[in-house]
Scaffold this motif. Structure first.
Motif, mmCIF file in Angstrom:
data_model
loop_
_atom_site.group_PDB
_atom_site.id
_atom_site.type_symbol
_atom_site.label_atom_id
_atom_site.label_comp_id
_atom_site.label_asym_id
_atom_site.label_seq_id
_atom_site.Cartn_x
_atom_site.Cartn_y
_atom_site.Cartn_z
ATOM 1 N N THR A 1 48.447 51.475 19.058
ATOM 2 C CA THR A 1 49.588 52.390 18.995
ATOM 3 C C THR A 1 49.170 53.844 18.723
ATOM 4 O OG1 THR A 1 49.867 51.618 16.735
ATOM 5 C CG2 THR A 1 51.345 50.693 18.369
ATOM 6 N N ASP B 1 50.211 47.902 24.903
ATOM 7 C CA ASP B 1 50.112 49.083 24.030
ATOM 8 C C ASP B 1 49.859 48.687 22.573
ATOM 9 O OD1 ASP B 1 52.549 47.872 23.687
ATOM 10 O OD2 ASP B 1 53.719 49.702 23.641
ATOM 11 N N SER C 1 53.513 46.098 21.758
ATOM 12 C CA SER C 1 53.678 46.657 20.405
ATOM 13 C C SER C 1 54.923 46.095 19.714
ATOM 14 C CB SER C 1 53.745 48.186 20.461
ATOM 15 O OG SER C 1 54.804 48.579 21.305
ATOM 16 N N CYS D 1 48.008 54.712 22.724
ATOM 17 C CA CYS D 1 49.060 54.532 23.740
ATOM 18 C C CYS D 1 50.305 55.277 23.275
ATOM 19 C CB CYS D 1 49.390 53.060 23.928
ATOM 20 S SG CYS D 1 47.996 52.060 24.403
ATOM 21 N N THR D 2 50.506 56.461 23.777
ATOM 22 C CA THR D 2 51.664 57.244 23.332
ATOM 23 C C THR D 2 52.879 56.957 24.211
ATOM 24 O OG1 THR D 2 51.106 59.046 24.806
ATOM 25 C CG2 THR D 2 50.115 59.103 22.599
ATOM 26 N N GLU D 3 54.059 57.318 23.691
ATOM 27 C CA GLU D 3 55.298 57.151 24.469
ATOM 28 C C GLU D 3 55.218 57.949 25.765
ATOM 29 O OE1 GLU D 3 57.832 55.036 24.135
ATOM 30 O OE2 GLU D 3 56.585 54.290 22.516
ATOM 31 N N ALA D 4 54.606 59.129 25.675
ATOM 32 C CA ALA D 4 54.513 59.970 26.877
ATOM 33 C C ALA D 4 53.666 59.269 27.946
ATOM 34 C CB ALA D 4 53.900 61.322 26.513
ATOM 35 N N ARG E 1 56.660 44.946 26.104
ATOM 36 C CA ARG E 1 55.722 45.887 25.465
ATOM 37 C C ARG E 1 55.083 45.178 24.293
ATOM 38 N NH1 ARG E 1 57.704 51.984 25.169
ATOM 39 N NH2 ARG E 1 55.834 51.963 23.893
ATOM 40 N N VAL F 1 53.212 56.033 28.268
ATOM 41 C CA VAL F 1 53.967 54.880 28.783
ATOM 42 C C VAL F 1 54.967 55.359 29.838
ATOM 43 C CG1 VAL F 1 55.617 53.059 28.202
ATOM 44 C CG2 VAL F 1 53.683 53.514 26.674
ATOM 45 N N ALA F 2 55.669 56.451 29.523
ATOM 46 C CA ALA F 2 56.656 56.988 30.479
ATOM 47 C C ALA F 2 55.964 57.413 31.774
ATOM 48 C CB ALA F 2 57.404 58.163 29.844
ATOM 49 N N ASP F 3 54.812 58.060 31.651
ATOM 50 C CA ASP F 3 54.073 58.499 32.843
ATOM 51 C C ASP F 3 53.611 57.297 33.669
ATOM 52 O OD1 ASP F 3 54.445 61.054 31.980
ATOM 53 O OD2 ASP F 3 52.347 61.446 31.456
ATOM 54 N N ASN G 1 46.562 54.003 27.658
ATOM 55 C CA ASN G 1 45.865 54.912 26.754
ATOM 56 C C ASN G 1 45.233 56.053 27.541
ATOM 57 O OD1 ASN G 1 43.857 53.444 27.939
ATOM 58 N ND2 ASN G 1 43.460 52.186 26.139
#
Ligand code: GLU
Length: 286
Positions: free
Chosen positions: A51, A48, A81, A54-57, A79, A59-61, A17
């Motif tokens: 939701t 995550d 979620s 905790c964004t997809e961006a 994951r 998580v990728a970072d 987050n």
């Protein structure tokens, strides 16, 4: 119940987050190092459940930062979620055993009911005063029928009567830290109003499902382990060994140490600091 200690399993379980910082790096590297030394496995778990935050961006970072640090983990990455059904089922079981009750209170109502100088939990937050535990069943039924949102709280006194006061095996910790009694936490939320679980419920279910033998994490989660041990006992889950490491504080002297513990890893990276320098700074081999 004991996990299978012949095959040690470690995990790093960030909540993406926000961006990972030096404190996360320390925890992740320590887990990986302990797994390597013991011939164990190293898992990554993305916590995550929230939701919206905790964004997809993020998580990728998070994955990118950990790979940049030189860490490698087993795939697939769990994951949380994607596992809400499993958390729901465990909550339903505890509820059917009479260990949870619905709580309709808003934050403001809790603060008002707690009064000016309420008893506090081990982290200093006002302890839930138990308002909804005493609500008459017909009132609960009416609120539910009216569609009022509710959380599910653990009836901590009843849970403690059922489970006793579970001990835990701690290999880290800091001098003087003692395990709080569940009564000090009071009736914690196990299912949030807007999310079908909470950190506490998801973490014990996933540590068990993933066969985690060693929970290595920061001292900030030490006191919360009392809740986790109680839940493990109630749900018949194995008892991992715990190791709570000291938190990385803003440190002294060395070049990297000018950065606060909360400095995002990607900012250090942007400043040209190498993963090797970070590992050395945190006391690991570069
Ligand atoms: N997801 C939690 C956090 O980032 C850590 C969970 C754990 O290690 O038990 O604070």
């Amino acid at each position: 119940m004991q996990p299978d200690f012949r095959q040690p399993v470690f995990r790093f379980a960030p909540s993406p987050n926000g961006h990972l910082h030096l404190g996360h790096a320390y925890s992740a590297l320590l887990n990986a190092e302990m797994a390597r030394r013991s011939g164990g496995r190293f898992l990554l778990r993305i916590e995550d459940i929230d939701t919206t935050r905790c964004t997809e961006a993020l998580v990728a970072d998070c994955l990118e930062d950990l790979a940049w640090l030189g860490l490698a983990w087993e795939e697939p990455v769990l994951r949380q979620s994607a596992h809400f059904d499993r958390y729901r089922a465990a909550a339903a079981r505890l509820e059917a055993e009479g260990l949870l009750y619905p709580c309709f209170c808003s934050r403001a109502e809790i603060a008002a009911a707690a009064g000016a100088d309420p008893p506090r939990d081990p982290e200093g937050a006002p302890r839930y005063p138990g308002t909804c535990r005493q609500r008459p069943p017909d009132e609960i039924a009416a609120l539910r029928a009216g569609g009022a949102a509710f959380a599910l709280r653990l009836d901590s006194a009843r849970a403690a009567r059922r489970a006793g006061a579970p001990a835990w095996r701690e290999q880290g910790g800091v001098p003087g830290a003692t395990m709080p009694d569940i009564a000090a936490w009071g009736d914690v939320v196990l299912v949030r109003k807007e999310i079908p679980t909470s950190y506490h419920l998801a973490v014990v279910l996933d540590d068990a499902m993933q066969g985690v033998t060693h929970v290595v994490r920061g001292m900030d989660l030490f006191a919360q382990t009392a809740i986790h041990r109680l839940l493990q006992t109630l749900l018949g889950l194995p008892e991992p060994i715990y190791h709570h490491h000291p938190l990385i504080r803003d440190a002294d002297g060395r070049k990297l140490a000018k950065s606060a513990a909360s400095t995002p890893l990607r900012r250090l990276r942007g400043e040209g600091i190498s993963p090797a320098a970070i590992r050395r700074h945190l006391g690991f081999e570069a």
